[in-house]
Design a protein around this motif. Structure first.
Motif, mmCIF file in Angstrom:
data_model
loop_
_atom_site.group_PDB
_atom_site.id
_atom_site.type_symbol
_atom_site.label_atom_id
_atom_site.label_comp_id
_atom_site.label_asym_id
_atom_site.label_seq_id
_atom_site.Cartn_x
_atom_site.Cartn_y
_atom_site.Cartn_z
ATOM 1 N N TYR A 88 0.889 -1.152 0.125
ATOM 2 C CA TYR A 88 0.159 -0.088 -0.052
ATOM 3 C C TYR A 88 0.960 1.102 0.053
ATOM 4 C CZ TYR A 88 1.082 0.756 4.969
ATOM 5 O OH TYR A 88 1.894 1.065 6.051
ATOM 6 N N GLY A 89 0.420 2.549 -0.179
ATOM 7 C CA GLY A 89 1.114 3.578 -0.114
ATOM 8 C C GLY A 89 0.546 4.688 -1.114
ATOM 9 N N MET A 90 1.399 5.756 -1.422
ATOM 10 C CA MET A 90 1.027 6.714 -2.279
ATOM 11 C C MET A 90 2.256 7.317 -2.859
ATOM 12 S SD MET A 90 -0.391 9.608 0.389
ATOM 13 C CE MET A 90 1.012 10.428 1.461
ATOM 14 N N PHE A 91 2.124 8.254 -3.912
ATOM 15 C CA PHE A 91 3.283 9.032 -4.304
ATOM 16 C C PHE A 91 3.097 10.275 -3.362
ATOM 17 C CE2 PHE A 91 2.441 6.313 -8.093
ATOM 18 C CZ PHE A 91 3.890 6.069 -8.337
ATOM 19 N N ALA A 92 4.300 10.677 -3.034
ATOM 20 C CA ALA A 92 4.521 11.962 -2.335
ATOM 21 C C ALA A 92 5.355 13.071 -2.954
ATOM 22 C CB ALA A 92 5.121 11.492 -1.005
ATOM 23 N N HIS A 93 5.280 13.971 -2.431
ATOM 24 C CA HIS A 93 6.027 15.280 -2.833
ATOM 25 C C HIS A 93 6.829 16.008 -1.595
ATOM 26 C CE1 HIS A 93 7.529 18.559 -5.037
ATOM 27 N NE2 HIS A 93 6.854 19.507 -4.597
ATOM 28 N N GLY A 94 8.056 15.641 -1.081
ATOM 29 C CA GLY A 94 8.482 15.989 0.041
ATOM 30 C C GLY A 94 8.384 15.071 1.037
ATOM 31 N N GLU A 95 8.984 13.787 0.766
ATOM 32 C CA GLU A 95 8.759 12.983 1.590
ATOM 33 C C GLU A 95 9.293 12.956 3.105
ATOM 34 O OE1 GLU A 95 8.940 12.666 -2.012
ATOM 35 O OE2 GLU A 95 10.946 12.409 -1.153
ATOM 36 N N ILE A 96 8.507 12.318 4.228
ATOM 37 C CA ILE A 96 9.060 12.509 5.397
ATOM 38 C C ILE A 96 9.389 11.158 6.050
ATOM 39 C CG2 ILE A 96 8.479 13.176 7.915
ATOM 40 C CD1 ILE A 96 6.788 15.384 6.364
ATOM 41 N N GLY A 97 10.720 10.963 6.747
ATOM 42 C CA GLY A 97 10.895 9.766 7.225
ATOM 43 C C GLY A 97 12.107 9.690 7.730
ATOM 44 N N PRO A 98 12.707 8.732 8.413
ATOM 45 C CA PRO A 98 13.948 8.631 8.915
ATOM 46 C C PRO A 98 14.985 9.023 8.223
ATOM 47 C CG PRO A 98 13.268 6.475 8.520
ATOM 48 C CD PRO A 98 12.135 7.217 8.192
ATOM 49 N N PRO A 99 16.056 9.358 8.658
ATOM 50 C CA PRO A 99 17.365 9.692 8.028
ATOM 51 C C PRO A 99 17.647 8.586 6.989
ATOM 52 C CG PRO A 99 17.671 10.152 10.335
ATOM 53 C CD PRO A 99 16.399 9.223 10.214
ATOM 54 N N GLU A 100 18.125 9.227 5.758
ATOM 55 C CA GLU A 100 18.151 8.138 4.652
ATOM 56 C C GLU A 100 19.442 6.988 5.068
ATOM 57 O OE1 GLU A 100 20.129 7.897 0.328
ATOM 58 O OE2 GLU A 100 19.598 9.776 0.744
ATOM 59 N N GLY A 101 18.851 5.802 4.621
ATOM 60 C CA GLY A 101 19.550 4.562 4.852
ATOM 61 C C GLY A 101 19.527 4.053 6.488
ATOM 62 N N THR A 102 18.682 4.566 7.318
ATOM 63 C CA THR A 102 18.746 4.378 8.783
ATOM 64 C C THR A 102 17.489 3.489 8.899
ATOM 65 O OG1 THR A 102 19.712 6.362 9.477
ATOM 66 C CG2 THR A 102 18.410 5.234 11.335
ATOM 67 N N ALA A 103 17.585 2.228 9.367
ATOM 68 C CA ALA A 103 16.398 1.526 9.558
ATOM 69 C C ALA A 103 15.892 1.582 11.033
ATOM 70 C CB ALA A 103 16.756 0.044 9.493
ATOM 71 N N CYS A 104 14.831 1.841 11.385
ATOM 72 C CA CYS A 104 14.162 2.293 12.596
ATOM 73 C C CYS A 104 12.863 1.278 12.732
ATOM 74 C CB CYS A 104 13.722 3.852 12.441
ATOM 75 S SG CYS A 104 14.908 4.915 12.074
ATOM 76 N N PHE A 105 12.838 0.859 14.207
ATOM 77 C CA PHE A 105 11.959 -0.269 14.556
ATOM 78 C C PHE A 105 11.115 0.675 15.723
ATOM 79 C CE2 PHE A 105 15.375 -2.380 12.457
ATOM 80 C CZ PHE A 105 14.633 -2.963 11.442
ATOM 81 N N GLY A 106 10.184 1.386 15.653
ATOM 82 C CA GLY A 106 9.110 1.857 16.576
ATOM 83 C C GLY A 106 10.006 2.799 17.540
ATOM 84 N N GLY A 107 9.291 3.438 18.290
ATOM 85 C CA GLY A 107 9.542 4.230 19.408
ATOM 86 C C GLY A 107 9.770 5.574 18.675
ATOM 87 N N GLU A 108 10.491 6.708 19.490
ATOM 88 C CA GLU A 108 10.480 7.936 18.734
ATOM 89 C C GLU A 108 11.581 7.583 18.002
ATOM 90 O OE1 GLU A 108 10.096 12.614 20.318
ATOM 91 O OE2 GLU A 108 8.940 11.104 20.946
#
Length: 128
Positions: A88-108
């Motif tokens: 599932y998902g969508m195309f975005a313009h100005g994506e927000i996510g963790p720093p590039e290449g960093t795998a994150c698993f919950g928490g802040e």
């Protein structure tokens, strides 16, 4: 029109399964290969977790054909890593996510605004 406001947080939730098997989400931002990014999440899974087959993909609308000179490259790459994935998902313009290449698993987690990037969210469950 309207005023633009900075979005400080972005959430992808993994609803608790009735049997208690839901175990969070692994998230990564990437500009390279989708299979490599999915593999990075899989190589760093928390102990006792496995993918549940549900994967969120939020690519920049300028990726796809512009990046790969072909359609559906990222979904097909993810399907090879997580066979039968429900995507599932969508195309975005100005994506927000963790720093590039960093795998994150919950928490802040720290989040960053990206461009020409895809965000991958892999839902996890407790291993059998």
């Amino acid at each position: 029109g309207g005023n633009k406001e900075e979005l400080k947080h972005f959430f992808v939730a993994n609803a608790a399964a009735a049997d208690g098997s839901a175990s969070g989400i692994g998230t990564i931002s990437f500009t390279g290969d989708a299979a490599e990014a999915a593999g990075k999440i899989l190589s760093q899974l928390p102990e006792g977790c496995t993918p549940d087959g549900t994967v969120g993909l939020y690519p920049c609308f300028t990726r796809g054909v512009n990046t790969y000179d072909s359609f559906d490259v990222e979904p097909q790459a993810i399907e090879k890593i997580v066979p039968g994935a429900r995507l599932y998902g969508m195309f975005a313009h100005g994506e927000i996510g963790p720093p590039e290449g960093t795998a994150c698993f919950g928490g802040e987690i720290e989040s960053a605004k990206h461009s020409m990037t895809s965000i991958l969210a892999m839902h996890l469950k407790q291993s059998d």
